[in-house]
Design an enzyme around this catalytic site. Structure first.
Site, mmCIF file in Angstrom:
data_model
loop_
_atom_site.group_PDB
_atom_site.id
_atom_site.type_symbol
_atom_site.label_atom_id
_atom_site.label_comp_id
_atom_site.label_asym_id
_atom_site.label_seq_id
_atom_site.Cartn_x
_atom_site.Cartn_y
_atom_site.Cartn_z
ATOM 1 N N ALA A 81 0.841 -1.200 0.000
ATOM 2 C CA ALA A 81 0.000 0.000 0.000
ATOM 3 C C ALA A 81 0.871 1.243 0.000
ATOM 4 O O ALA A 81 2.061 1.184 0.314
ATOM 5 C CB ALA A 81 -0.909 0.005 1.227
ATOM 6 N N GLU A 106 2.907 0.877 -6.335
ATOM 7 C CA GLU A 106 3.181 0.342 -4.999
ATOM 8 C C GLU A 106 3.493 -1.151 -5.028
ATOM 9 O O GLU A 106 4.358 -1.624 -4.290
ATOM 10 C CB GLU A 106 2.000 0.616 -4.061
ATOM 11 N N GLU A 156 7.038 -2.246 -3.485
ATOM 12 C CA GLU A 156 7.087 -2.978 -2.213
ATOM 13 C C GLU A 156 7.302 -4.477 -2.386
ATOM 14 O O GLU A 156 7.706 -5.139 -1.436
ATOM 15 C CB GLU A 156 5.810 -2.716 -1.405
#
Length: 198
Positions: free
Chosen positions: A91, A108, A112
């Site tokens: 997120a 994202e 990530e």
């Protein structure tokens, strides 16, 4: 003395949040933060005026990445306000001026987890804490998962992110048994299980 609750009868299709915009008499930034600000609003409400202070949030996106084996991607990272390494969905903030929320979600997932996805759809959205901040987060369902062409250089709390693929049913069980507490993760896995069941 409290006022009695008004009973109404609405159909299932009528059950929805309703926009309501009383006059904001004044609005001031009382704390200018590194990531977001705290704002104090004086609002004309009813026969008087109320003061509400809240985090003026940019909004955010999250990704429920689901692989071909029915496993959901979870990441674990340190969150200072709660002093925990909690399990989450990938997120991030809508902090790039004019960026489309879907593009932010795709960014994202790459940043990530070093992943991309072929198929994207909005799964669910939520205000995380409407009494204390203005954050609206959109959770996207991503399928057709592939490795990104390059790895992202992560810093600070993201530098030691732990990544795991967990059967969706196990993640749902962990939420319902009180072993996972992240609200966005909880909503995402429950919504995904319902979406896949229907």
């Amino acid at each position: 003395m409290s006022r009695p609750m008004t009973e109404t009868s609405i159909t299932a299709s009528e059950l929805r949040d309703e926009p309501f915009e009383p006059e904001v008499v004044s609005s001031d930034v009382v704390y200018k933060g590194w990531v977001w600000d705290v704002r104090s609003d004086h609002v004309a409400y009813g026969d008087g005026e109320i003061i509400r202070e809240y985090v003026d949030h940019t909004g955010a996106v999250a990704v429920l990445a689901l692989d071909d084996d029915g496993r959901v991607l979870l990441i674990q990272q340190y969150r200072h306000p709660i002093r925990h390494r909690d399990w989450e969905l990938p997120a991030g903030l809508l902090d790039v001026e004019g960026e489309d929320p879907l593009a932010a979600a795709q960014r994202e997932l790459a940043e990530e987890a070093d992943l991309t996805a072929r198929d994207w759809q909005l799964l669910v959205s939520t205000w995380t804490t409407p009494g204390g901040n203005s954050e609206l987060i959109r959770i996207y369902l991503a399928t057709g998962i592939e490795e990104a062409s390059s790895a992202y250089a992560r810093e600070d709390e993201e530098a030691d992110i732990r990544v795991e693929w967990i059967p969706l049913s196990d993640a749902v069980d962990a939420v319902l048994e009180g072993r996972l507490h992240n609200g966005i993760l909880s909503l995402g896995v429950l919504a995904a299980e319902r979406r896949l069941r229907d």
